[in-house]
Scaffold this active site. Structure first.
Site, PDB file in Angstrom:
ATOM      1  N   GLY A  69       0.815  -1.193   0.000  1.00 42.70           N
ATOM      2  CA  GLY A  69       0.000   0.000   0.000  1.00 42.70           C
ATOM      3  C   GLY A  69       0.860   1.258   0.000  1.00 42.70           C
ATOM      4  CB  THR A  70       4.010   2.020   1.804  1.00 46.20           C
ATOM      5  OG1 THR A  70       3.482   1.997   3.133  1.00 46.20           O
ATOM      6  CG2 THR A  70       5.131   3.038   1.722  1.00 46.20           C
ATOM      7  CD  GLN A 177      -6.333   0.876   8.607  1.00 47.06           C
ATOM      8  OE1 GLN A 177      -7.079   0.008   9.020  1.00 47.06           O
ATOM      9  NE2 GLN A 177      -5.006   0.774   8.724  1.00 47.06           N
ATOM     10  CB  ALA A 195      -3.267  -7.540  -0.057  1.00 46.60           C
ATOM     11  CG  HIS A 196      -0.443  -6.060   5.234  1.00 51.88           C
ATOM     12  ND1 HIS A 196      -0.265  -5.759   6.558  1.00 51.88           N
ATOM     13  CD2 HIS A 196      -0.098  -4.966   4.551  1.00 51.88           C
ATOM     14  CE1 HIS A 196       0.195  -4.524   6.657  1.00 51.88           C
ATOM     15  NE2 HIS A 196       0.314  -4.020   5.460  1.00 51.88           N
ATOM     16  CB  CYS A 320       6.649   6.302  25.695  1.00 51.40           C
ATOM     17  SG  CYS A 320       4.961   5.811  26.039  1.00 51.40           S
TER      18      CYS A 320
END
Lengths: 461, 461
Positions: A69-70, A177, A195-196, A320
């Site tokens: 996707g990135t 999403q 896909a993941h 954090c």
């Protein structure tokens, strides 16, 4: 063991596994070759493209498979900015986009382009009017996610697409999403997915470019995937991605209703069970499986660790838990508390009793973390200076500055002020958020030696 | 069914399949997350990186996984050119590199960089001296494949690396074709590979950047894989890639010797069994499993089709098998015949009887294709002009121009010339190659109306 982080990566769907295994025997060959192994690979690839296109709601020749996707987002933005460079070099993004969009925007800015970041409401939603106002004659591309990955808020894509269309600007929708739950509505021009995130395999993304969008592929030439995604095609992965998207969609209607009930239950119960909690994101216009809340006086990393020990895998936008020690840009843009932040995203099939067990475990886990943190912060370094109590929290990390502020606020009279000195980036977000939650007045910040001074005025109770 | 095109893509190795299936259960989670699923994914990824690094001969922190060999090459070239832009913008490639290297070079040239293309000998090998001569003070990067993908010739990587090192220039080795057989020797600086070429899954490549190489990742920022390969990691694919590389290496010594015998047999027998054939590529310094030959008077596409009908899957660098109707740039750079070109690359485990059957089938298949082609070309359009016989082959595709030339060459006296008019790009390569094979004198070419005139002078027999 309850995995509650589907928004990071969903466990492999059984249909994905089946399709992957079934296509390993034929999916390894080069689909550009004319011999039988190549022809079979090509058939698999073509069928997967048709299935995916049908699920997305586009033509097969508008859809290419990428390796993530990135990568799809990087490719879409670079290709459209280049294809429309004659129009101008202005790019619009929302302030709560995925990092792949924001990093593309950052690169564009570094290369001399201009970027407008549309702010969001406290729910995480952009206002269509604010978005429309950002459109300019030199706008080459506008980007808006279908739904937010950290808080689940759905964006008004159809309305923004309408405004973009009226201005003649293509709209890229990062649908990573939401694709599991249905098609993206409205007149978008480009769309990306991963896909993941829907239970497909890792290593497969998709990029849709509607016919008519001016698009110029960047990078070295490569014939595959219409010249838009270089490299040998991962056909077994692609077949598994398409098959699982169809399978997930078949379950979407029932699972969406069931998971929404579960997430509604968490959204309602957490503030009842855990004191000093802020549930964030739009309560209605949201993804069915995802919710986010933040716990005052809690260190996100410790909370995640303790929940992991109890068998719950969740993620967090707390500073954090990030490698850069800055809170999530999404929470920041929303102006909500980031400390003790927890994102719960339920995979398909999550049993109700897992959610019940979470609601059982969470209150004592938060209480234990708070108790642990109370000790080191029990003696704030306090001085009085010009009618103001000064808390020196320099060198202390989130949530300590807020804890120390909370401890001393009743030490000043109503109308009196507390100055919190902090060099922790999270304080900039969390001190104002704390004031909002505790009905205290946040006055502002100013630079101070070694950090920033945040001023809070005690209000009448 | 005999698949003889391992150099395009190797069938999935059983170990790759096993490792892929075994890691599907744990490899789907985000390795950047700290909960148990994330930690397990991280362990798989780290172990795969160590295994692959050991097989390559580098440190694990020098190796990142990409989504394909092509992507690894694009990334390596862009990152090194950017990292060393202060040195200069000169790039060196050999003339027979893979298209991913040449297309990167083309992009660099389009962006104002300079590119030197080092020519090769008739065997397909670069001369280390010629390569060294191309090095300049402003050379940012030099590229050389470990072995050629179309003819199997091994390149003198160690000698070229030595020259590059002396000049302070990093050498990138595209090792896609050779990694199955062993480590790349010599002092290279960057290395790329592709898992599906060694029997690993598609969707995985690798990029090694030695410590000390100035390297600046390009494209939008992404934290994964040391900032060198954006996108969610395909861990099951990566695990399968690393496991199969080790497995293939374990078989390499015996399989390499066995396949070399088989390819030696084909190299020796084809010219005995099929008239007018040129076996190309270095006879000794070559990959064990790959050989290439070209058949005069044969149309490559028809030959591939007929071989496919007989159950053999091979590939070809003939112009009629490429989408652009130009012959392979490798055969062109070598100056060898491209018509009727056949590349045979044997997968691991190819049975000897498959090779024998190929040697049985090939002669009659070639003969049948030649017979079929003889008919349409049986009446060359011939005219006499200024003491020269003119063959008008305009509008006719390879191998017709060469067939017509062969038909008329004995119609002119010794010392007389034939002018072949052709608008087929393959003729530029194949007419001189034919002259070399048939001991005729190739005089040269000149533009003519509608194409090019190739002049051939008949020699004494």
């Amino acid at each position: 063991m309850s995995y509650f982080d589907a928004a990071s990566s969903a466990p492999l769907h059984p249909v994905a596994r089946q399709a992957l295994q079934a296509s390993l025997d034929e999916g390894w060959a080069d689909p550009a070759r004319l011999y039988r192994e190549g022809r079979r690979a090509r058939l698999l690839l073509d069928a997967a493209r048709e299935a995916a296109a049908e699920a997305i709601g586009c033509r097969p020749d508008e859809l290419v498979f990428t390796t993530s996707g990135t990568r799809a987002v990087h490719t879409a933005i670079a290709g459209t900015l280049a294809g429309r460079h004659r129009v101008g070099r202005h790019l619009i993004v929302s302030a709560v986009e995925h990092s792949s969009v924001l990093h593309s925007a950052e690169m564009h800015r570094n290369q001399g382009g201009t970027v407008s970041e549309v702010p969001v409401l406290r729910t995480g939603m952009v206002s269509p009017d604010a978005y429309a106002e950002a459109l300019r004659p030199d706008t080459a591309l506008a980007c808006l996610q279908s739904a937010n990955h950290e808080v689940g808020t759905e964006q008004p894509v159809a309305a923004v697409a309408e405004a973009c269309r009226a201005a003649g600007v293509p709209l890229l929708v990062d649908a990573a999403q939401s694709l599991a739950w249905g098609q993206v509505e409205g007149g978008w021009s480009l769309l990306t997915g991963s896909a993941h995130k829907w239970g497909g395999p890792s290593g497969v993304g998709l990029l849709v470019v509607r016919k008519g969008v001016r698009y110029a592929p960047q990078g070295p030439a490569d014939e595959r995937e219409s010249g838009r995604a270089p490299g040998f095609e991962n056909i077994p992965g692609i077949v598994a991605a398409a098959a699982s998207l169809r399978a997930v969609r078949a379950e979407a209607a029932t699972e969406s209703a069931r998971l929404r009930e579960l997430t509604d239950r968490i959204r309602a119960r957490v503030p009842e069970l855990v004191p000093d909690v802020e549930v964030v994101g739009d309560p209605v216009r949201r993804l069915p499986h995802l919710l986010t809340f933040s716990c005052l006086y809690v260190d996100g990393e410790t909370l995640l660790h303790e929940l992991d020990r109890e068998g719950f895998s969740v993620s967090s936008g707390s500073s954090c838990t990030s490698s850069t020690l800055t809170p999530s840009h999404v929470l920041k843009a929303m102006g909500v508390l980031s400390e003790g932040n927890v994102r719960v995203s339920l995979p398909l099939g999550t049993p109700a009793q897992d959610v019940d067990r979470f609601l059982d475990v969470l209150p004592r886990t938060v209480a234990a973390v708070r108790e642990k943190l109370g000790a080191p912060a029990s003696a704030p370094v306090v001085t009085v200076q010009d009618d103001s109590l000064v808390v020196n929290a320099l060198g202390k990390r989130c949530p300590i500055p807020v804890i120390e502020l909370a401890k001393v606020i009743t030490d000043v009279p109503v109308g009196g002020t507390v100055r919190v000195l902090s060099d922790d980036e999270a304080a900039r977000l969390d001190i104002p958020a704390w004031c909002e939650m505790r009905n205290q007045e946040y006055v502002g910040e100013e630079p101070t030696e070694g950090g920033t001074a945040y001023m809070v005025r005690r209000k009448a109770p």
